[in-house]
Design an enzyme around this catalytic site. Structure first.
Site, PDB file in Angstrom:
ATOM      1  N   SER A 179       0.733  -1.274   0.017  1.00 23.00           N
ATOM      2  CA  SER A 179       0.083   0.051  -0.038  1.00 23.00           C
ATOM      3  C   SER A 179       0.856   1.312  -0.070  1.00 23.00           C
ATOM      4  O   SER A 179       2.068   1.179   0.451  1.00 23.00           O
ATOM      5  CB  SER A 179      -0.925  -0.117   1.260  1.00 23.00           C
ATOM      6  OG  SER A 179      -1.466  -1.000   1.225  1.00 23.00           O
TER       7      SER A 179
HETATM    8  N1  SAM Z   1       0.236  -4.949   4.754  1.00 23.10           N
HETATM    9  C1  SAM Z   1       0.595  -5.463   3.397  1.00 23.10           C
HETATM   10  C2  SAM Z   1       1.845  -4.722   3.198  1.00 23.10           C
HETATM   11  O1  SAM Z   1       2.302  -3.906   4.148  1.00 23.10           O
HETATM   12  O2  SAM Z   1       2.518  -5.052   2.266  1.00 23.10           O
HETATM   13  C3  SAM Z   1      -0.399  -4.819   2.275  1.00 23.10           C
HETATM   14  C4  SAM Z   1      -0.712  -6.123   1.499  1.00 23.10           C
HETATM   15  S1  SAM Z   1      -1.708  -5.874   0.284  1.00 23.10           S
HETATM   16  C5  SAM Z   1      -2.579  -4.386   0.044  1.00 23.10           C
HETATM   17  C6  SAM Z   1      -3.179  -7.219   0.678  1.00 23.10           C
HETATM   18  C7  SAM Z   1      -2.688  -8.431   1.129  1.00 23.10           C
HETATM   19  O3  SAM Z   1      -3.799  -9.160   1.676  1.00 23.10           O
HETATM   20  C8  SAM Z   1      -2.224  -9.255  -0.033  1.00 23.10           C
HETATM   21  O4  SAM Z   1      -0.969  -9.627   0.071  1.00 23.10           O
HETATM   22  C9  SAM Z   1      -3.417 -10.382  -0.190  1.00 23.10           C
HETATM   23  O5  SAM Z   1      -2.723 -11.807  -0.617  1.00 23.10           O
HETATM   24  C10 SAM Z   1      -3.632 -10.600   1.269  1.00 23.10           C
HETATM   25  N2  SAM Z   1      -4.960 -11.026   1.563  1.00 23.10           N
HETATM   26  C11 SAM Z   1      -6.151 -10.957   0.949  1.00 23.10           C
HETATM   27  N3  SAM Z   1      -7.181 -11.825   1.489  1.00 23.10           N
HETATM   28  C12 SAM Z   1      -6.616 -12.455   2.428  1.00 23.10           C
HETATM   29  C13 SAM Z   1      -6.979 -13.180   3.451  1.00 23.10           C
HETATM   30  N4  SAM Z   1      -8.114 -13.901   3.381  1.00 23.10           N
HETATM   31  N5  SAM Z   1      -6.028 -13.578   4.608  1.00 23.10           N
HETATM   32  C14 SAM Z   1      -4.811 -13.293   4.463  1.00 23.10           C
HETATM   33  N6  SAM Z   1      -4.496 -12.512   3.551  1.00 23.10           N
HETATM   34  C15 SAM Z   1      -5.057 -11.880   2.421  1.00 23.10           C
END
Ligand code: SAM
Length: 222
Positions: free
Chosen positions: A69
Site C-alpha cells: 500500500s
Molecule cells: N500489509 C501489506 C503490506 O504492508 O505490504 C499490504 C498487502 S496488500 C494491500 C493485501 C494483502 O492481503 C495481499 O498480500 C493479499 O494476498 C492479502 N490477503 C487477501 N485476502 C486475504 C486473506 N483472506 N487472508 C490473508 N491475507 C489476505
C-alpha cells in the site's frame, strides 16, 4: 533493525527525509510513528526494478497480483490504531511485510496472516533479515482470524472486503479496535470499529480507499 547501504547514499537520505516531511505534513504527528517510518527500509520490500518508487505516495506491485500500500495509507491506518506499545496486534494481509515491520516497532507483539504462500515466505524472511523478533507470520485465511491466539487489542485488515468479518470482531479484546477497508470491490470505506465495554461495537469512517481484495470465507469469494 539493519539499514542497507543503499539507504545511506546522500540521494537516498534526501529521498527519505522528503518522505518523512510529506508524512508529517499530511498529519502524522506522533513521533513514535514517524520514527518507525524512518527506520523501516521500505525499498528493501519492493522488487528491485521498482525501488526508485519506494518512497513515493503510490501502491507498488509486489507480485502475485498484490501491492504494497502507499505509505500515506499505511500511516493513516497505523495512526488510527492509537498504539501505545503494550498491544497485541493481528494483521490480515502480510503482503510485503511493510505494515508488520512498522507495527513491530509500535506494539508488543504482531500476529500477521497472509493467504499467498510466496508472499508469506518472503515477508517472513525480510522480517528476519531486519532483525524483527516480535512478528509471527502465518499462512492461511485471515478472514477467520486466529481464535487460538485471541484476544487482540488491535486488528488491522489490509485488504478490502465486502463487510467486516464477524470472527475478527469477536477476537477483539474489550475496548479493542479494528481498522480496515470495507465496501465495494474497487471502492471501500476505511472504517474503525471499537469494542464497547457492553460488548457492542461502534464504528467510525476514516475515509475512502481502494484496496486489493480480501479473499476468503468471510471476504470475497475470488
Ligand atoms: N500489509 C501489506 C503490506 O504492508 O505490504 C499490504 C498487502 S496488500 C494491500 C493485501 C494483502 O492481503 C495481499 O498480500 C493479499 O494476498 C492479502 N490477503 C487477501 N485476502 C486475504 C486473506 N483472506 N487472508 C490473508 N491475507 C489476505
Amino acid at each position: 533493525m539493519s539499514v542497507s547501504p543503499a539507504a545511506t547514499t546522500p540521494h537516498a537520505s534526501k529521498v527519505r527525509r522528503r518522505f518523512l516531511e510529506r508524512l508529517r505534513n499530511s498529519g502524522v504527528n506522533d513521533p513514535r510513528v514517524l520514527r518507525a517510518f524512518a527506520e523501516v527500509p521500505r525499498h528493501l520490500l519492493i522488487p528491485e526494478a521498482l525501488r526508485d518508487r519506494a518512497y513515493q505516495e503510490t501502491p507498488i506491485p509486489i507480485g502475485e497480483g498484490q501491492t504494497i500500500s502507499a505509505p500515506g495509507v499505511v500511516a493513516t491506518m497505523t495512526m488510527a490504531l492509537q498504539l501505545e506499545g503494550h498491544e497485541r496486534v493481528l494483521e490480515i494481509g502480510t503482503g510485503s511485510g511493510y505494515q508488520a515491520a512498522i507495527l513491530s516497532r509500535l506494539a508488543s507483539e504482531v500476529v500477521s496472516i497472509e493467504r499467498i504462500p510466496r508472499l508469506a515466505a518472503s515477508a517472513r524472511s525480510a522480517l528476519d533479515r531486519f532483525g524483527v523478533t516480535n512478528v509471527v507470520v502465518f499462512l492461511g485465511d485471515g478472514t477467520r482470524g486466529r481464535p487460538d491466539l485471541a484476544p487482540y487489542d488491535r486488528i488491522v485488515v489490509t485488504a478490502g472486503g465486502p463487510e467486516v468479518p464477524r470472527p475478527l470482531l469477536e477476537q477483539l479484546a474489550p475496548d479493542g479496535m479494528l481498522v480496515g477497508p470495507f465496501g465495494q470491490r474497487r471502492s471501500q470505506k476505511l472504517t474503525r470499529f471499537r469494542r464497547r465495554s457492553d460488548g457492542g461495537f461502534a464504528g467510525d469512517i476514516l475515509g475512502e480507499c481502494d484496496f486489493v481484495d480480501l479473499i476468503g470465507q468471510n471476504g470475497w469469494q475470488r
